[in-house]
Motif scaffolding. Structure first.
Motif, PDB file in Angstrom:
ATOM      1  N   VAL A   1     -24.965  -1.266  29.294  1.00  0.00           N
ATOM      2  CA  VAL A   1     -26.596  -1.708  29.183  1.00  0.00           C
ATOM      3  C   VAL A   1     -27.497  -0.682  29.854  1.00  0.00           C
ATOM      4  CG1 VAL A   1     -26.198  -4.071  28.477  1.00  0.00           C
ATOM      5  CG2 VAL A   1     -26.589  -3.216  30.975  1.00  0.00           C
ATOM      6  N   THR A   2     -26.759   0.323  30.550  1.00  0.00           N
ATOM      7  CA  THR A   2     -27.849   1.374  31.332  1.00  0.00           C
ATOM      8  C   THR A   2     -27.665   2.722  30.990  1.00  0.00           C
ATOM      9  OG1 THR A   2     -27.419  -0.194  33.319  1.00  0.00           O
ATOM     10  CG2 THR A   2     -28.126   1.944  33.748  1.00  0.00           C
ATOM     11  N   LEU A   3     -28.727   3.416  30.529  1.00  0.00           N
ATOM     12  CA  LEU A   3     -28.623   4.695  30.372  1.00  0.00           C
ATOM     13  C   LEU A   3     -29.651   5.564  31.008  1.00  0.00           C
ATOM     14  CD1 LEU A   3     -30.560   5.330  27.442  1.00  0.00           C
ATOM     15  CD2 LEU A   3     -30.402   2.990  27.630  1.00  0.00           C
ATOM     16  N   THR A   4     -29.587   6.874  31.243  1.00  0.00           N
ATOM     17  CA  THR A   4     -30.558   7.577  31.823  1.00  0.00           C
ATOM     18  C   THR A   4     -30.798   8.700  30.853  1.00  0.00           C
ATOM     19  OG1 THR A   4     -29.933   7.150  34.186  1.00  0.00           O
ATOM     20  CG2 THR A   4     -30.999   9.121  33.894  1.00  0.00           C
ATOM     21  N   VAL A   5     -31.903   9.412  30.865  1.00  0.00           N
ATOM     22  CA  VAL A   5     -32.097  10.497  29.918  1.00  0.00           C
ATOM     23  C   VAL A   5     -32.985  11.568  30.628  1.00  0.00           C
ATOM     24  CG1 VAL A   5     -32.381   9.336  27.490  1.00  0.00           C
ATOM     25  CG2 VAL A   5     -34.337   9.602  28.923  1.00  0.00           C
ATOM     26  N   ARG A   6     -32.620  12.825  30.376  1.00  0.00           N
ATOM     27  CA  ARG A   6     -33.379  13.950  31.238  1.00  0.00           C
ATOM     28  C   ARG A   6     -34.139  14.834  30.438  1.00  0.00           C
ATOM     29  NH1 ARG A   6     -28.293  12.587  32.995  1.00  0.00           N
ATOM     30  NH2 ARG A   6     -28.323  11.740  34.757  1.00  0.00           N
ATOM     31  N   PHE A   7     -35.349  15.484  30.833  1.00  0.00           N
ATOM     32  CA  PHE A   7     -35.899  16.559  30.392  1.00  0.00           C
ATOM     33  C   PHE A   7     -36.003  17.693  31.383  1.00  0.00           C
ATOM     34  CE2 PHE A   7     -37.098  12.647  28.170  1.00  0.00           C
ATOM     35  CZ  PHE A   7     -37.508  13.115  26.758  1.00  0.00           C
ATOM     36  N   ASP A   8     -36.332  18.790  30.706  1.00  0.00           N
ATOM     37  CA  ASP A   8     -36.724  19.906  31.663  1.00  0.00           C
ATOM     38  C   ASP A   8     -38.093  20.029  31.937  1.00  0.00           C
ATOM     39  OD1 ASP A   8     -37.828  20.826  29.467  1.00  0.00           O
ATOM     40  OD2 ASP A   8     -36.578  22.596  28.858  1.00  0.00           O
ATOM     41  N   ARG A   9     -38.891  19.106  31.760  1.00  0.00           N
ATOM     42  CA  ARG A   9     -40.166  19.348  32.067  1.00  0.00           C
ATOM     43  C   ARG A   9     -40.570  17.806  32.317  1.00  0.00           C
ATOM     44  NH1 ARG A   9     -41.518  21.680  26.449  1.00  0.00           N
ATOM     45  NH2 ARG A   9     -39.516  22.384  26.807  1.00  0.00           N
TER      46      ARG A   9
ATOM     47  N   THR B   1     -39.045  13.771  35.159  1.00  0.00           N
ATOM     48  CA  THR B   1     -38.263  14.255  34.330  1.00  0.00           C
ATOM     49  C   THR B   1     -37.047  13.572  33.933  1.00  0.00           C
ATOM     50  OG1 THR B   1     -37.010  15.268  35.938  1.00  0.00           O
ATOM     51  CG2 THR B   1     -39.101  16.502  35.093  1.00  0.00           C
ATOM     52  N   GLU B   2     -36.779  12.333  34.414  1.00  0.00           N
ATOM     53  CA  GLU B   2     -35.687  11.434  34.260  1.00  0.00           C
ATOM     54  C   GLU B   2     -36.350  10.090  34.297  1.00  0.00           C
ATOM     55  OE1 GLU B   2     -32.336  12.728  36.632  1.00  0.00           O
ATOM     56  OE2 GLU B   2     -31.949  10.647  37.390  1.00  0.00           O
ATOM     57  N   PHE B   3     -35.518   9.501  33.100  1.00  0.00           N
ATOM     58  CA  PHE B   3     -36.075   8.142  32.843  1.00  0.00           C
ATOM     59  C   PHE B   3     -34.714   7.126  32.711  1.00  0.00           C
ATOM     60  CE2 PHE B   3     -39.000  10.913  31.226  1.00  0.00           C
ATOM     61  CZ  PHE B   3     -40.043  10.728  31.503  1.00  0.00           C
ATOM     62  N   THR B   4     -34.527   5.951  33.516  1.00  0.00           N
ATOM     63  CA  THR B   4     -33.515   5.068  33.312  1.00  0.00           C
ATOM     64  C   THR B   4     -33.816   3.830  32.940  1.00  0.00           C
ATOM     65  OG1 THR B   4     -32.401   6.323  35.269  1.00  0.00           O
ATOM     66  CG2 THR B   4     -31.628   3.936  34.735  1.00  0.00           C
ATOM     67  N   PHE B   5     -32.953   3.198  31.870  1.00  0.00           N
ATOM     68  CA  PHE B   5     -33.416   2.206  31.232  1.00  0.00           C
ATOM     69  C   PHE B   5     -32.315   0.967  31.346  1.00  0.00           C
ATOM     70  CE2 PHE B   5     -35.582   5.728  29.205  1.00  0.00           C
ATOM     71  CZ  PHE B   5     -36.881   5.127  28.855  1.00  0.00           C
TER      72      PHE B   5
END
Length: 549
Positions: free
Chosen positions: A169-177, A113-117
């Motif tokens: 240069v670093t980001l994290t995105v989150r989803f509920d699934r 559910t969580e992705f860091t780039f």
């Protein structure tokens, strides 16, 4: 079953993509006798690339919009937008694996559910603005704000909760699934970062001008005539697997809009253009014999086929749907208009889709068994050859769209094939508004088409049925499998996808026919033109004119 595409493992995701560059990314197609040839995926040529010159590329449709987020005319629009924007990740057309592009590495949480780039620190938009983590997040937020306008991108942000930029240069995105397929979506131009100046512009303003980080910039766009792209100086961040990661070799690319296929063929034959898209099957052999190179690639995703409206009375019966599917002779449907470049379906998914497996054992053809099933279901053969039950004829309505050269001829032959066992099929066509009106009125039994994406999650897009889907009955078990695959990678995911496809075929939630293939024709003076993993045009930074500028 066969599965030639290597598994995409969680380890490769955590490491930011695994696998070596493959020599097959651009296929050589030299011919000793001077005749043309066929290249799977793309072309290259020996010797050093030349610099300069204009590539003249004829396409069938006006892009309608140069905004990659949505509103364009489909594949031809993406041919253009791919040159203007880059992507966070790159998908290898040969393996389906993901590799770095604007993001140098990425990681995925255990629950998917969580992705860091981590981004490259040297990327700029063509107006000079540096690409930052916050700008990437602003682009995701903008898609949500645009809503239905951003029709290409917004479906991939279902359950998006937002994100954080921890530094430049670093980001994290989150989803509920669980949202593993989000990573593949990041390889497509639909999520190519747009500059803050573009995000500040209105949606209408973006249709004719955007600012991206791509190897080309928009020079001019004259609707229904041409789109002119210019090489961007200082570009050094092409995808890691590309032959050329720096500035484009070409000075300019001119996409000319030529709707008629015969006129496009005439244009390349008379040296008015260098490349044509949408080559019709009947012209492939002639162009090859005349020395032109045919570049082709099967489109990944859901093959051409028929989707039943299972809430309708007749096709709600599995026996009737099964009899219908058994009545088809798919090779004949393909051969009615197409050629061997278009493969007969062996699954719901095309053979170029990562994770594809041959499930043709679940696509039988047997008119005797079809007749037996209809007899057993109470459909008796009438004097006119059409079956009847309780005074009602076995009449089905199929909707089709005139967006592919073989649709009408294939369906007219299908109409004749199923009639041999007693089906009476009515074919209808029209625009999208007319189709939706027919769906809402409950007038359709099947719709015919395909859906492209280089990821098996396309199954969830097409076959996950909710309570509000018009004239379709949800299957909780199938819905569960389609949700489950979105949390998995590698062999685990493949197994669940195969189970889902088997359910789709055995319950006849889809009647596959043949695969779509994208086809280009090139003059011998062009090299480095290739299809991406989605079987749309790849970036043209590595394309060049072999005869010089």
């Amino acid at each position: 079953m066969t599965r030639p595409i290597p598994d995409l493992t969680r380890r490769s995701l955590l490491l930011g993509g695994a696998g070596l560059p493959t020599a097959g990314f651009l296929a050589s197609c030299a011919a000793d006798d001077g005749a043309g040839g066929t290249a799977e995926g793309g072309t290259t040529a020996g010797g050093e690339p030349t610099t300069g010159g204009t590539l003249r590329f004829a396409i069938a449709n006006d892009p309608a919009s140069v905004n990659p987020q949505g509103g364009g005319s489909g594949n031809d629009a993406r041919y253009v937008t791919r040159q203007l924007v880059d992507s966070l990740l790159y998908q290898d057309p040969d393996t389906g694996d993901l590799h770095p592009w604007l993001a140098t590495e990425w990681s995925v949480s255990e629950d998917s559910t969580e992705f860091t780039f981590t981004l490259r620190d040297d990327v700029t938009f063509s107006d000079g603005t540096p690409l930052t983590a916050q700008i990437v997040l602003d682009n995701f937020d903008d898609v949500l704000e645009q809503g239905a306008n951003a029709n290409y991108a917004i479906e991939h942000l279902a359950g998006y909760l937002g994100g954080d930029a921890t530094d430049e240069v670093t980001l994290t995105v989150r989803f509920d699934r669980p949202s593993i397929p989000f990573l593949q979506a990041l390889t497509e131009p639909i999520f190519g970062p747009l500059a803050p100046a573009t995000l500040a512009a209105s949606w209408d303003e973006r249709t004719t001008g955007i600012i991206g980080t791509g190897a080309f910039t928009l020079g001019s766009y004259v609707k229904d005539t041409e789109v002119v792209l210019a090489r961007r100086d200082g570009y050094v961040w092409g995808p890691s697997l590309a032959d050329n990661t720096g500035e484009a070799y070409l000075d300019e690319v001119v996409f000319q809009i030529i709707p008629e296929a015969s006129v496009r063929t005439g244009a390349i034959s008379s040296d008015q253009v260098d490349v044509i898209g949408g080559v019709p099957p009947q012209d492939q052999e002639t162009l090859t014999a005349s020395g032109f190179t045919i570049v082709e690639r099967a489109n990944p995703g859901v093959v051409f086929g028929l989707t039943p409206y299972t809430g309708r009375p007749i096709v709600s019966d599995l026996a009737v749907r099964t009899a219908f599917a058994l009545s088809l002779v798919r090779t004949d449907l393909r051969d009615a208009t197409l050629n061997d470049s278009y493969k007969v379906a062996t699954s719901v998914l095309a053979s170029s889709t990562p994770g594809w497996a041959d499930l043709s054992d679940h696509i039988p053809e047997d008119t005797d068994e079809a007749a037996r099933l209809l007899d057993e279901a109470g459909w008796t053969l009438g004097a006119d050859g059409i079956r009847v039950k309780d005074g009602e004829p076995l009449h089905l309505v199929i909707w089709w769209s005139d967006n592919f050269v073989a649709n009408q001829s294939a369906l007219e032959l299908l109409q004749a094939q199923v009639r041999t066992v007693g089906f009476d099929v009515e074919l209808r066509t029209g625009d999208a508004t007319e189709r939706q009106a027919a769906v809402d009125a409950g007038e359709l039994d099947f719709s015919y088409g395909n859906l492209s994406r280089a990821d098996a999650d396309i199954l969830r897009t097409q076959f996950h049925i909710g309570e509000n889907d018009v004239n379709k009955v949800p299957d909780p078990d199938l819905n569960g499998l389609l949700e489950q695959q979105s949390a998995l990678t590698g062999a685990e995911r493949d197994a669940v996808v195969d189970e889902a496809i088997t359910s789709i075929l055995d319950n006849v939630y889809y009647v596959p026919t043949f695969e779509l293939t994208s086809v280009l024709a090139l003059t011998t003076g062009v090299a480095g033109v290739a299809f991406a993993a989605d079987s749309r045009l790849s970036g043209l930074s590595g394309a060049f004119l072999t005869t010089g500028a």
